[in-house]
Design a protein around this motif. Structure first.
Motif, PDB file in Angstrom:
ATOM      1  N   PHE A  11      15.003  23.158 -14.248  1.00 56.80           N
ATOM      2  CA  PHE A  11      14.703  24.280 -15.145  1.00 56.80           C
ATOM      3  C   PHE A  11      15.765  24.363 -16.234  1.00 56.80           C
ATOM      4  CE2 PHE A  11      15.207  28.732 -16.395  1.00 56.80           C
ATOM      5  CZ  PHE A  11      13.914  29.033 -16.812  1.00 56.80           C
ATOM      6  N   ALA A  12      17.028  24.225 -15.861  1.00 57.34           N
ATOM      7  CA  ALA A  12      18.120  24.265 -16.844  1.00 57.34           C
ATOM      8  C   ALA A  12      17.991  23.121 -17.840  1.00 57.34           C
ATOM      9  CB  ALA A  12      19.475  24.217 -16.140  1.00 57.34           C
ATOM     10  N   GLU A  13      17.633  21.935 -17.358  1.00 54.77           N
ATOM     11  CA  GLU A  13      17.493  20.777 -18.237  1.00 54.77           C
ATOM     12  C   GLU A  13      16.352  20.943 -19.233  1.00 54.77           C
ATOM     13  OE1 GLU A  13      19.270  17.390 -15.196  1.00 54.77           O
ATOM     14  OE2 GLU A  13      17.106  17.785 -15.209  1.00 54.77           O
ATOM     15  N   ALA A  14      15.322  21.679 -18.847  1.00 52.18           N
ATOM     16  CA  ALA A  14      14.162  21.886 -19.720  1.00 52.18           C
ATOM     17  C   ALA A  14      14.218  23.223 -20.452  1.00 52.18           C
ATOM     18  CB  ALA A  14      12.875  21.823 -18.887  1.00 52.18           C
ATOM     19  N   TYR A  15      15.303  23.965 -20.276  1.00 53.06           N
ATOM     20  CA  TYR A  15      15.381  25.332 -20.796  1.00 53.06           C
ATOM     21  C   TYR A  15      15.195  25.398 -22.311  1.00 53.06           C
ATOM     22  CZ  TYR A  15      17.045  30.032 -21.666  1.00 53.06           C
ATOM     23  OH  TYR A  15      17.141  31.328 -22.085  1.00 53.06           O
ATOM     24  N   GLU A  16      15.908  24.567 -23.038  1.00 52.13           N
ATOM     25  CA  GLU A  16      15.802  24.499 -24.494  1.00 52.13           C
ATOM     26  C   GLU A  16      15.950  23.043 -24.908  1.00 52.13           C
ATOM     27  OE1 GLU A  16      18.698  26.951 -26.451  1.00 52.13           O
ATOM     28  OE2 GLU A  16      17.792  28.815 -25.749  1.00 52.13           O
ATOM     29  N   PRO A  17      15.425  22.688 -26.071  1.00 50.73           N
ATOM     30  CA  PRO A  17      15.615  21.306 -26.536  1.00 50.73           C
ATOM     31  C   PRO A  17      17.102  20.996 -26.742  1.00 50.73           C
ATOM     32  CG  PRO A  17      14.007  22.467 -27.891  1.00 50.73           C
ATOM     33  CD  PRO A  17      14.621  23.491 -26.988  1.00 50.73           C
ATOM     34  N   ASP A  18      17.446  19.767 -26.507  1.00 53.10           N
ATOM     35  CA  ASP A  18      18.793  19.266 -26.796  1.00 53.10           C
ATOM     36  C   ASP A  18      19.917  19.934 -26.010  1.00 53.10           C
ATOM     37  OD1 ASP A  18      17.681  17.525 -28.728  1.00 53.10           O
ATOM     38  OD2 ASP A  18      17.694  19.141 -30.201  1.00 53.10           O
ATOM     39  N   VAL A  19      19.624  20.410 -24.797  1.00 59.50           N
ATOM     40  CA  VAL A  19      20.716  20.936 -23.982  1.00 59.50           C
ATOM     41  C   VAL A  19      21.247  19.824 -23.091  1.00 59.50           C
ATOM     42  CG1 VAL A  19      19.895  23.327 -23.956  1.00 59.50           C
ATOM     43  CG2 VAL A  19      19.228  21.770 -22.118  1.00 59.50           C
ATOM     44  N   ARG A  20      22.502  19.953 -22.757  1.00 63.79           N
ATOM     45  CA  ARG A  20      23.079  19.047 -21.767  1.00 63.79           C
ATOM     46  C   ARG A  20      23.535  19.935 -20.612  1.00 63.79           C
ATOM     47  NH1 ARG A  20      28.504  19.506 -22.255  1.00 63.79           N
ATOM     48  NH2 ARG A  20      28.985  19.963 -24.405  1.00 63.79           N
ATOM     49  N   VAL A  21      23.220  19.471 -19.420  1.00 66.24           N
ATOM     50  CA  VAL A  21      23.484  20.272 -18.224  1.00 66.24           C
ATOM     51  C   VAL A  21      24.635  19.669 -17.443  1.00 66.24           C
ATOM     52  CG1 VAL A  21      22.499  21.021 -16.008  1.00 66.24           C
ATOM     53  CG2 VAL A  21      21.118  21.127 -18.091  1.00 66.24           C
ATOM     54  N   SER A  22      25.545  20.529 -17.032  1.00 65.44           N
ATOM     55  CA  SER A  22      26.627  20.101 -16.146  1.00 65.44           C
ATOM     56  C   SER A  22      26.544  20.911 -14.863  1.00 65.44           C
ATOM     57  CB  SER A  22      27.992  20.274 -16.811  1.00 65.44           C
ATOM     58  OG  SER A  22      28.231  21.626 -17.121  1.00 65.44           O
ATOM     59  N   ILE A  23      26.976  20.283 -13.799  1.00 69.20           N
ATOM     60  CA  ILE A  23      27.025  20.951 -12.501  1.00 69.20           C
ATOM     61  C   ILE A  23      28.490  21.048 -12.137  1.00 69.20           C
ATOM     62  CG2 ILE A  23      26.357  20.784 -10.074  1.00 69.20           C
ATOM     63  CD1 ILE A  23      23.853  19.284 -11.051  1.00 69.20           C
ATOM     64  N   ASP A  24      28.980  22.265 -12.104  1.00 70.49           N
ATOM     65  CA  ASP A  24      30.407  22.514 -11.888  1.00 70.49           C
ATOM     66  C   ASP A  24      30.645  23.013 -10.471  1.00 70.49           C
ATOM     67  OD1 ASP A  24      30.656  21.952 -14.612  1.00 70.49           O
ATOM     68  OD2 ASP A  24      30.538  24.060 -15.176  1.00 70.49           O
ATOM     69  N   GLY A  25      31.723  22.558  -9.875  1.00 74.25           N
ATOM     70  CA  GLY A  25      32.067  23.012  -8.531  1.00 74.25           C
ATOM     71  C   GLY A  25      31.141  22.460  -7.476  1.00 74.25           C
ATOM     72  N   ALA A  26      30.745  21.187  -7.628  1.00 76.41           N
ATOM     73  CA  ALA A  26      29.854  20.563  -6.652  1.00 76.41           C
ATOM     74  C   ALA A  26      30.580  20.405  -5.318  1.00 76.41           C
ATOM     75  CB  ALA A  26      29.378  19.207  -7.162  1.00 76.41           C
ATOM     76  N   PRO A  27      29.870  20.639  -4.224  1.00 74.65           N
ATOM     77  CA  PRO A  27      30.508  20.489  -2.909  1.00 74.65           C
ATOM     78  C   PRO A  27      30.854  19.032  -2.637  1.00 74.65           C
ATOM     79  CG  PRO A  27      28.156  20.832  -2.668  1.00 74.65           C
ATOM     80  CD  PRO A  27      28.473  21.000  -4.126  1.00 74.65           C
ATOM     81  N   GLU A  28      31.885  18.821  -1.865  1.00 73.99           N
ATOM     82  CA  GLU A  28      32.324  17.470  -1.554  1.00 73.99           C
ATOM     83  C   GLU A  28      31.390  16.765  -0.586  1.00 73.99           C
ATOM     84  OE1 GLU A  28      36.409  17.263  -0.374  1.00 73.99           O
ATOM     85  OE2 GLU A  28      37.027  18.619  -1.977  1.00 73.99           O
ATOM     86  N   GLY A  29      30.663  17.524   0.223  1.00 67.24           N
ATOM     87  CA  GLY A  29      29.836  16.940   1.268  1.00 67.24           C
ATOM     88  C   GLY A  29      28.496  16.408   0.816  1.00 67.24           C
ATOM     89  N   GLY A  30      28.177  16.514  -0.452  1.00 65.50           N
ATOM     90  CA  GLY A  30      26.885  16.012  -0.920  1.00 65.50           C
ATOM     91  C   GLY A  30      25.867  17.120  -1.092  1.00 65.50           C
ATOM     92  N   GLU A  31      24.664  16.896  -0.568  1.00 68.48           N
ATOM     93  CA  GLU A  31      23.563  17.818  -0.846  1.00 68.48           C
ATOM     94  C   GLU A  31      23.332  18.844   0.245  1.00 68.48           C
ATOM     95  OE1 GLU A  31      19.862  16.449  -2.109  1.00 68.48           O
ATOM     96  OE2 GLU A  31      20.638  15.557  -3.922  1.00 68.48           O
ATOM     97  N   ASP A  32      24.331  19.166   1.046  1.00 68.80           N
ATOM     98  CA  ASP A  32      24.110  20.160   2.083  1.00 68.80           C
ATOM     99  C   ASP A  32      24.524  21.565   1.657  1.00 68.80           C
ATOM    100  OD1 ASP A  32      26.759  19.443   2.040  1.00 68.80           O
ATOM    101  OD2 ASP A  32      26.979  19.296   4.206  1.00 68.80           O
ATOM    102  N   GLU A  33      24.917  21.728   0.412  1.00 63.25           N
ATOM    103  CA  GLU A  33      25.261  23.031  -0.138  1.00 63.25           C
ATOM    104  C   GLU A  33      25.214  22.941  -1.664  1.00 63.25           C
ATOM    105  OE1 GLU A  33      29.303  25.326   0.096  1.00 63.25           O
ATOM    106  OE2 GLU A  33      28.112  25.777   1.877  1.00 63.25           O
TER     107      GLU A  33
END
Length: 168
Positions: A56-78
């Protein structure tokens, strides 16, 4: 198979993050993912829902770049702490994870991963429609109503102590 329950809230019941305020993101819409499911003895993190919010964030507006900040170290479990959509140096969408999953928390957020979406305009209807149409929506029970909070953020603790609001 059990489905993940998802509720929604619009408006503010706590002060907005400084980053959101600094970029004029004056609207809040929350996606509340309940961590309890009867088919799991453990708390559930719904990774497809999180990925849908990133999309949704990536498609929110044209020409946006999305970053994910504070990603958990364990991968996709949080989830990560923030999903941020920028155009140049301007933040146009800020999604902050509120981690109520292991601490209880106040109603309606207790036992949830709550994703507070901050934007310049109201995005609730657009986001609910996006989630309802998403390919993973068969695994979710989306609430039909939206919990309403105040349209503007309440004063911070310091503002209440000193009796002033800087943004008033």
């Amino acid at each position: 198979m059990a489905k993940t329950s998802i509720a929604f809230a619009s408006g503010f019941d706590r002060p907005a993050p400084a980053e959101a305020k600094a970029h004029g993101l004056t609207h809040r819409f929350a996606v509340i993912q309940e961590t309890y499911r009867p088919d799991s003895a453990d708390m559930v993190f719904d990774a497809p829902l999180y990925r849908a919010l990133v999309a949704f964030a990536e498609a929110y507006e044209p020409d946006v770049r999305v970053s994910i900040d504070g990603a958990p170290e364990g991968g996709e479990d949080e989830p990560a702490a923030h999903i941020v959509a920028r155009r140049a140096d301007d933040i146009v969408l800020w999604i902050e994870t509120e981690f109520w999953h292991a601490v209880g928390g106040p109603a309606p957020y207790h036992d949830s991963y709550t994703y507070a979406v901050y934007a310049r305009d109201e995005v609730g209807a657009r986001l609910r429609q996006y989630l309802a149409a998403h390919e993973a929506s068969a695994g979710w029970t989306l609430a039909s109503d939206v919990i309403a909070h105040a349209a503007t953020p309440p004063p911070s603790v310091l503002q209440r102590l000193f009796g002033k609001r800087r943004d008033a």
